[in-house]
Motif scaffolding. Structure first.
Motif, PDB file in Angstrom:
ATOM      1  N   ILE A 190      35.280  46.437  44.628  1.00 52.90           N
ATOM      2  CA  ILE A 190      34.251  46.496  45.673  1.00 52.90           C
ATOM      3  C   ILE A 190      34.142  45.153  46.381  1.00 52.90           C
ATOM      4  O   ILE A 190      33.990  45.082  47.611  1.00 52.90           O
ATOM      5  N   VAL A 191      34.214  44.055  45.626  1.00 46.54           N
ATOM      6  CA  VAL A 191      34.171  42.726  46.236  1.00 46.54           C
ATOM      7  C   VAL A 191      35.338  42.542  47.196  1.00 46.54           C
ATOM      8  O   VAL A 191      35.184  42.029  48.316  1.00 46.54           O
ATOM      9  N   ARG A 192      36.524  42.955  46.779  1.00 45.74           N
ATOM     10  CA  ARG A 192      37.704  42.837  47.648  1.00 45.74           C
ATOM     11  C   ARG A 192      37.511  43.662  48.922  1.00 45.74           C
ATOM     12  O   ARG A 192      37.850  43.219  50.024  1.00 45.74           O
ATOM     13  N   LYS A 193      36.947  44.860  48.782  1.00 50.13           N
ATOM     14  CA  LYS A 193      36.700  45.694  49.958  1.00 50.13           C
ATOM     15  C   LYS A 193      35.713  45.034  50.914  1.00 50.13           C
ATOM     16  O   LYS A 193      35.911  45.028  52.137  1.00 50.13           O
ATOM     17  N   GLU A 194      34.651  44.421  50.374  1.00 50.65           N
ATOM     18  CA  GLU A 194      33.661  43.754  51.217  1.00 50.65           C
ATOM     19  C   GLU A 194      34.275  42.563  51.948  1.00 50.65           C
ATOM     20  O   GLU A 194      34.004  42.337  53.132  1.00 50.65           O
ATOM     21  N   LEU A 195      35.088  41.783  51.255  1.00 52.80           N
ATOM     22  CA  LEU A 195      35.711  40.631  51.899  1.00 52.80           C
ATOM     23  C   LEU A 195      36.690  41.069  52.989  1.00 52.80           C
ATOM     24  O   LEU A 195      36.780  40.425  54.044  1.00 52.80           O
ATOM     25  N   LEU A 196      37.414  42.164  52.744  1.00 53.81           N
ATOM     26  CA  LEU A 196      38.326  42.663  53.768  1.00 53.81           C
ATOM     27  C   LEU A 196      37.563  43.135  54.995  1.00 53.81           C
ATOM     28  O   LEU A 196      37.985  42.907  56.137  1.00 53.81           O
ATOM     29  N   VAL A 197      36.422  43.787  54.795  1.00 57.35           N
ATOM     30  CA  VAL A 197      35.613  44.248  55.927  1.00 57.35           C
ATOM     31  C   VAL A 197      35.108  43.061  56.735  1.00 57.35           C
ATOM     32  O   VAL A 197      35.087  43.078  57.976  1.00 57.35           O
ATOM     33  N   LEU A 198      34.708  41.996  56.047  1.00 53.64           N
ATOM     34  CA  LEU A 198      34.164  40.826  56.736  1.00 53.64           C
ATOM     35  C   LEU A 198      35.240  40.017  57.448  1.00 53.64           C
ATOM     36  O   LEU A 198      35.036  39.547  58.567  1.00 53.64           O
ATOM     37  N   LEU A 199      36.378  39.834  56.796  1.00 51.32           N
ATOM     38  CA  LEU A 199      37.375  38.899  57.309  1.00 51.32           C
ATOM     39  C   LEU A 199      38.441  39.555  58.180  1.00 51.32           C
ATOM     40  O   LEU A 199      39.054  38.877  59.000  1.00 51.32           O
ATOM     41  N   ALA A 238      28.185  43.685  43.041  1.00 51.80           N
ATOM     42  CA  ALA A 238      29.393  43.374  43.807  1.00 51.80           C
ATOM     43  C   ALA A 238      29.062  43.044  45.257  1.00 51.80           C
ATOM     44  O   ALA A 238      29.767  42.242  45.891  1.00 51.80           O
ATOM     45  N   LYS A 239      28.002  43.659  45.789  1.00 50.52           N
ATOM     46  CA  LYS A 239      27.591  43.344  47.156  1.00 50.52           C
ATOM     47  C   LYS A 239      27.098  41.905  47.284  1.00 50.52           C
ATOM     48  O   LYS A 239      27.135  41.326  48.381  1.00 50.52           O
ATOM     49  N   LEU A 240      26.620  41.313  46.184  1.00 53.61           N
ATOM     50  CA  LEU A 240      26.116  39.941  46.226  1.00 53.61           C
ATOM     51  C   LEU A 240      27.233  38.907  46.262  1.00 53.61           C
ATOM     52  O   LEU A 240      27.042  37.800  46.777  1.00 53.61           O
TER      53      LEU A 240
END
Length: 405
Positions: A40-49, A259-261
């Motif tokens: 989930i962390v990897r998915k969030e970073l991909l969405v942001l970057l 994971a969102k944090l």
């Protein structure tokens, strides 16, 4: 035997109590799967970057703010324009004007021809103040009589006008000390013991405003980044329609919330490092303390900011609501943190309310690490308060996320 029977009869009750307590704790803090959280962390970073707009919003504005604030934000008064209406033809008014022209505080001295030009000079902001000498100014000084000069200030810029008037008062006092009467008073005062006052400023000898403001700016920008990045995460999922898909994944709601944090904390730490390098090597702010202490405080502070952002995100249905909610929470926290104005000047209830603000305690640590070489023992109280606030905010945020899930 009686004692053994009592223990054996009480033992099932005790075991039942601890079993129920463990079950409740297990429901609230289930066993977390780090691998699912990492996905989930990897998915969030991909969405942001990977999104060009999100990448620009995360990287460019904070860097622009620290550079602009470092050069533009100052409480000092410089490049002041002054207007003078001089009816006096003596030497003392000329000496005062020469002192003003030679001071680095004042940029230009404009000479007026009559009283009718005073109002336009102030109204059109051609001068911060107007200095008026009457025709008897130097004559009174030569006769040893009190002499007065009129200063007309621009009240729209009250703070700058008062500081500039103080500078002018110091210059006039220096010129007055050179008058015959001033020299006579100095020689008379030299015959009796006098108090010699010498001022020293600890931690910031030259009273450089950047030394005070830039360490505070690290906390302010990191706090707003944590609020915005984490606050938009859940709202973005709801708005795009992927929130339900995330809930039916193998990850449990607690793992999703934690994971969102993580992305907000990582981005806050990276920006904190960039701000640290710019402050020290770009603006020359001294760094005298422990880097380990600063990063430990930065990590706990980022978790607290992310927890607040996740609470805002859990209450928001759209990204616009989350963005407005982040600023609704962030701006008051910055104002009562002591980063801009001293906490001791605030009303008593705001001073107590600021104890719940993690930015206040992080500001105390950053100022201590940069300028005071603060020790771990001295920072323990502030660090402990940030840790308690972080635990509470993250716990409440996870609970709110589970309720909404």
């Amino acid at each position: 035997m009686a004692g053994r029977s009592t223990v054996s009869s009480a033992s099932p009750l005790a075991k039942g109590f601890w079993a129920r307590a463990a079950a409740r704790l297990g429901d609230f803090f289930p066993r977390l799967n780090v691998r699912r959280m990492a996905v989930i962390v990897r998915k969030e970073l991909l969405v942001l970057l990977c999104n060009r707009v999100s990448r620009m919003l995360i990287i460019v504005p904070p860097l622009m703010q620290i550079v602009i604030f470092g050069w533009a934000a100052t409480m000092e008064v410089r490049n002041v324009d002054v207007a003078v209406l001089n009816y006096d033809s003596g030497r003392w008014s000329r000496d005062i004007l020469h002192a003003i022209e030679g001071s680095p505080t004042f940029r230009g001295v404009g000479h007026l021809q009559g009283e009718g030009q005073i109002r336009p000079a102030i109204d059109q902001q051609k001068a911060l103040f107007v200095l008026v000498f009457d025709e008897e100014f130097s004559r009174r000084i030569d006769r040893g009589e009190p002499a007065e000069a009129q200063v007309i200030l621009d009240g729209r810029r009250s703070n700058a006008a008062q500081i500039a008037a103080y500078y002018l008062e110091r210059m006039v006092a220096q010129v007055a000390a050179a008058t015959p009467r001033g020299e006579a008073m100095q020689s008379a005062a030299a015959e009796v013991p006098r108090l010699d006052i010498r001022m020293r400023c600890w931690f910031n000898p030259n009273l450089e405003f950047q030394w005070f403001f830039l360490p505070n700016l690290i906390g302010m920008l990191s706090f707003m980044l944590g609020l915005v990045v984490t606050g938009l995460s859940v709202a973005r999922e709801r708005e795009v329609g992927t929130f339900d898909q995330l809930l039916v994944s193998p990850a449990i709601p607690t793992e999703i919330a934690l994971a969102k944090l993580v992305p907000g904390c990582l981005i806050g730490m990276i920006h904190g490092t960039i701000f640290l390098l710019i402050s020290v090597f770009g603006f020359g702010v001294p760094f005298t303390g422990s880097v380990v202490l600063l990063y430990l405080a930065m990590l706990v502070f980022a978790a607290a900011a992310g927890g607040v952002g996740l609470m805002v995100s859990s209450l928001s249905a759209t990204q616009q609501q989350a963005f407005l909610g982040a600023f609704t929470v962030g701006v008051p926290c910055i104002l009562i943190s002591g980063s801009v104005t001293p906490v001791m000047n605030m009303p008593l209830f705001l001073q107590h309310a600021s104890q719940l603000n993690p930015l206040r305690h992080f500001t105390a640590i950053t100022q201590g690490v940069f300028l005071k070489d603060i020790t771990v023992a001295a920072a323990a109280v502030s660090l402990g308060k940030i840790t308690c606030i972080s635990i509470v905010t993250v716990g409440v945020a996870v609970w709110m996320f589970r309720r909404k899930a």
